[in-house]
Design a protein around this motif. Structure first.
Motif, short mmCIF file in Angstrom:
data_model
loop_
_atom_site.label_atom_id
_atom_site.label_comp_id
_atom_site.label_asym_id
_atom_site.label_seq_id
_atom_site.Cartn_x
_atom_site.Cartn_y
_atom_site.Cartn_z
N ARG A 5 -33.87 78.69 41.56
CA ARG A 5 -34.28 78.44 40.17
C ARG A 5 -34.48 76.93 40.01
NH1 ARG A 5 -32.24 77.22 35.03
NH2 ARG A 5 -33.18 78.43 33.33
N GLU A 45 -38.99 80.18 39.46
CA GLU A 45 -38.02 80.92 40.26
C GLU A 45 -38.71 81.55 41.46
OE1 GLU A 45 -34.76 82.93 37.94
OE2 GLU A 45 -36.30 82.86 36.38
N SER A 61 -36.47 68.33 46.59
CA SER A 61 -35.65 67.15 46.30
C SER A 61 -36.48 65.88 46.36
CB SER A 61 -34.48 67.06 47.29
OG SER A 61 -33.62 68.18 47.16
N ALA A 66 -33.77 66.69 41.08
CA ALA A 66 -32.34 66.67 40.78
C ALA A 66 -32.04 65.73 39.62
CB ALA A 66 -31.55 66.24 42.02
N SER A 70 -33.63 70.32 37.61
CA SER A 70 -32.52 70.87 38.40
C SER A 70 -33.07 71.78 39.48
CB SER A 70 -31.54 71.65 37.51
OG SER A 70 -32.13 72.87 37.08
N SER A 72 -31.29 74.91 41.74
CA SER A 72 -30.10 75.73 41.99
C SER A 72 -30.49 76.97 42.76
CB SER A 72 -29.42 76.13 40.67
OG SER A 72 -30.29 76.88 39.85
N PHE A 73 -29.56 77.47 43.55
CA PHE A 73 -29.82 78.72 44.28
C PHE A 73 -28.51 79.44 44.50
CE2 PHE A 73 -29.77 75.09 47.16
CZ PHE A 73 -28.79 75.42 48.08
N ALA A 74 -28.63 80.77 44.61
CA ALA A 74 -27.46 81.63 44.76
C ALA A 74 -27.90 82.89 45.49
CB ALA A 74 -26.87 81.98 43.40
N GLU A 102 -27.26 72.28 52.15
CA GLU A 102 -26.87 71.88 50.80
C GLU A 102 -25.76 72.78 50.26
OE1 GLU A 102 -27.68 69.29 49.07
OE2 GLU A 102 -29.07 68.50 50.53
N GLN A 103 -25.87 74.07 50.54
CA GLN A 103 -24.83 75.01 50.12
C GLN A 103 -23.52 74.70 50.82
OE1 GLN A 103 -25.20 79.13 51.52
NE2 GLN A 103 -24.80 79.83 49.42
N GLU A 106 -21.88 71.59 49.27
CA GLU A 106 -21.26 71.86 47.97
C GLU A 106 -19.96 72.64 48.14
OE1 GLU A 106 -21.99 70.61 45.00
OE2 GLU A 106 -23.47 69.44 46.10
#
Length: 311
Positions: A5, A45, A61, A66, A70, A72-74, A102-103, A106
């Motif tokens: 997203r 998305e 990036s 950033a 933004s 974001s990912f999941a 990146e995941q 974090e």
């Protein structure tokens, strides 16, 4: 797959769409113009194959999203989609071999933090170890190993060393350096209470041969730590959380800390020092193995051009 997203300034949305549409590992790309309120912009998305996330996030990036929006990912969860299957097949890495850097960073930053909850879990684990040693209960020791949360900062330390993230290294080292002594000191006080109450005896902790593996350092101490570190890091990067339970049970970090506390209270300094040596071997072995795994994965990603730029 991972669901991406992006909140993008309107003037950058065409570039974001170009990056995602051109990526064979991206699918289900959608655009909602003006949907973002704070910060203002468009919402874009997409679903990304794990093997494509690094290149896509690196390219996004570079657009400074950033700061201006933004990224974001999941995990997407279960997906029934032929397009998704084609994207997975077209990605440069199979899903079980892809490291989403990146995941991982974090997750490592979260795991490196010293929190009251982390200290509580480690203290409970070492207390359980003390009970297991003084009551000759292997099952209690196994339970202590499972409860122990120490692998998270150890994995974070490995990631910090490989990615040359000094802040992450400092945070992980600080968490380990504070939490283990504090938890062991609490265990000494608890042992004093239990002895005064007559619940346990500590006179034979050094002669309990069933637990020699906890404090007698030998070549397999390092071998087991290295193997556990390899398995643990592979589990972390592939999100195979079930494997981590076996890693926790295989190493003697928490039992060694528990025995060291009990032995120090009993004045059995040989057992206490040997237990601390065992603890050190396990901690160092896990970190060294984690670093080795990450270096190999990093080399493979650099070779194939899928490693994102270092932030």
């Amino acid at each position: 797959m991972l669901h991406l997203r992006v909140v993008s300034p309107s003037e950058r949305s065409s570039e974001v769409l170009r990056i995602l549409v051109a990526d064979p590992g991206a699918t289900h790309v959608t655009l909602a113009r003006g949907a973002a309120v704070d910060p203002p912009g468009d919402v874009i998305e997409a679903d990304l194959a794990r093997g494509s996330v690094n290149t896509a996030v690196s390219a996004l990036s570079a657009l400074d999203l950033a700061r201006t929006g933004s990224i974001s990912f999941a995990p997407t969860g279960i997906m029934l989609s032929s397009a998704g299957q084609r994207a997975d097949a077209a990605a440069p890495r199979p899903p079980d071999q892809a490291v989403v850097w990146e995941q991982l960073l974090e997750q490592s930053r979260e795991g490196a933090r010293f929190t009251p909850t982390f200290l509580a879990f480690l203290t409970i684990a070492i207390l359980l170890s003390a009970v297991g040693v003084t009551t000759a209960s292997p099952l209690t020791l196994v339970g202590a190993m499972v409860v122990g949360p120490e692998f998270r900062p150890l994995a974070a330390l490995s990631v910090g060393l490989v990615r040359r993230d000094a802040r992450l290294v400092r945070a992980s080292a600080r968490t380990l350096a504070i939490s283990f002594p504090v938890a062991m000191a609490i265990t000494v006080l608890a042992t004093l209470l239990w002895v005064r109450l007559g619940w346990i005896g500590v006179g034979n902790v050094e002669s309990a041969h069933a637990f020699d593996f906890i404090y007698q350092v030998g070549p397999f101490s390092l071998v087991v730590a290295l193997l556990a570190g390899v398995a643990g890091m592979l589990a972390v990067v592939t999100s195979a959380s079930a494997v981590l339970v076996g890693v926790f049970i295989s190493v003697t970090t928490v039992p060694a800390a528990g025995l060291a506390a009990v032995a120090a209270f009993a004045g059995k300094w040989h057992a206490a020092l040997s237990s601390l040596a065992q603890l050190g071997v396990n901690l160092i072995g896990i970190v060294v193995a984690g670093v080795a795994v990450l270096l190999l994965l990093q080399f493979a990603d650099r070779r194939d051009g899928v490693l994102p730029r270092k932030r």
